[in-house]
Design a protein around this motif. Structure first.
Motif, PDB file in Angstrom:
ATOM      1  N   GLU A 196       0.826  -1.203   0.000  1.00 33.31           N
ATOM      2  CA  GLU A 196       0.000   0.000   0.000  1.00 33.31           C
ATOM      3  C   GLU A 196       0.864   1.260   0.000  1.00 33.31           C
ATOM      4  N   PHE A 197       1.911   1.279   0.820  1.00 36.21           N
ATOM      5  CA  PHE A 197       2.792   2.443   0.888  1.00 36.21           C
ATOM      6  C   PHE A 197       3.425   2.713  -0.480  1.00 36.21           C
ATOM      7  N   SER A 211       2.354   1.744  -3.463  1.00 37.13           N
ATOM      8  CA  SER A 211       1.325   2.183  -4.417  1.00 37.13           C
ATOM      9  C   SER A 211       0.971   3.645  -4.200  1.00 37.13           C
ATOM     10  N   TRP A 212       0.911   4.050  -2.947  1.00 37.97           N
ATOM     11  CA  TRP A 212       0.556   5.420  -2.593  1.00 37.97           C
ATOM     12  C   TRP A 212       1.513   6.432  -3.206  1.00 37.97           C
ATOM     13  N   CYS A 213       2.790   6.100  -3.278  1.00 39.03           N
ATOM     14  CA  CYS A 213       3.761   7.086  -3.773  1.00 39.03           C
ATOM     15  C   CYS A 213       3.970   6.962  -5.281  1.00 39.03           C
ATOM     16  N   TYR A 231      -3.911   7.849   8.106  1.00 42.50           N
ATOM     17  CA  TYR A 231      -5.106   7.488   7.345  1.00 42.50           C
ATOM     18  C   TYR A 231      -6.246   8.419   7.720  1.00 42.50           C
ATOM     19  N   GLN A 250      -8.347   5.864   4.220  1.00 48.46           N
ATOM     20  CA  GLN A 250      -7.511   6.106   3.043  1.00 48.46           C
ATOM     21  C   GLN A 250      -6.142   6.618   3.476  1.00 48.46           C
ATOM     22  N   LEU A 251      -5.093   5.984   2.963  1.00 51.00           N
ATOM     23  CA  LEU A 251      -3.733   6.401   3.268  1.00 51.00           C
ATOM     24  C   LEU A 251      -3.498   7.811   2.739  1.00 51.00           C
ATOM     25  N   GLN A 252      -3.042   8.708   3.616  1.00 44.24           N
ATOM     26  CA  GLN A 252      -2.777  10.099   3.250  1.00 44.24           C
ATOM     27  C   GLN A 252      -1.294  10.445   3.248  1.00 44.24           C
ATOM     28  N   GLU A 253      -0.540   9.900   4.193  1.00 46.59           N
ATOM     29  CA  GLU A 253       0.867  10.258   4.354  1.00 46.59           C
ATOM     30  C   GLU A 253       1.659   9.056   4.839  1.00 46.59           C
TER      31      GLU A 253
END
Length: 161
Positions: free
Chosen positions: A74-75, A77-79, A117, A121-124
């Motif tokens: 997830e981390f 994918s987030w970036c 979150y 939803q992951l924000q940072e």
């Protein structure tokens, strides 16, 4: 907490009492708990995640192993915006077993990591690089603090990435 946004903070550490860093780690936890007490965040969670994980191994399919593997995916994918990178804090490598001849990819995890979150939803994610500039876990905590009182607490002593 204003509005209906549910804000959760997840702190990942390699150990609950690492040599030479327990004071810093305790300070991080206390600051996050203070943010929770002041209703800046709704929940603070702590996970011990070891030093590395093989995302395709059997241990990454159950319990904490699955949780850690899912979070690492997830981390990353987030970036995916091209501006944000988790390198060099999450280091990928291929490991070959001299006994079996098998090889696998693993990711070496940072000593500590903070994820924020909002409404699930992951924000940072901290530590990270944004446009080449390093933003440490301490920067993440300061960001949460400054969002509530207009300025970060200058007494935040830990500075590791």
């Amino acid at each position: 907490m204003e509005g209906t946004t549910q804000r959760r903070v997840e702190l990942y550490v390699r150990s609950l009492a690492p040599c030479g860093t327990s004071t810093e780690q305790n300070e991080i936890v206390e600051r996050l708990r203070d943010l929770e007490r002041r209703d800046v965040v709704d929940d603070v969670d702590l996970t011990v995640w070891g030093d590395a994980v093989c995302l395709d191994g059997a241990s990454a399919t159950v319990g904490t192993g699955r949780h850690v593997a899912d979070r690492v995916r997830e981390f990353h994918s987030w970036c995916g915006d091209g501006r944000t990178s988790l390198d060099p804090f999450f280091t990928w490598s291929t490991v070959e077993s001299s006994l079996s001849g098998d090889s696998f990819r693993r990711v070496v995890l940072p000593q500590r990591c903070l994820a924020l979150y909002d409404d699930g939803q992951l924000q940072e994610v901290y530590p990270r690089q944004v446009d080449g500039a390093v933003e440490s876990l301490a920067d993440g905590v300061r960001s949460l603090e400054s969002a509530t009182n207009g300025n970060a607490d200058p007494s935040l002593a830990f500075e590791e990435v």
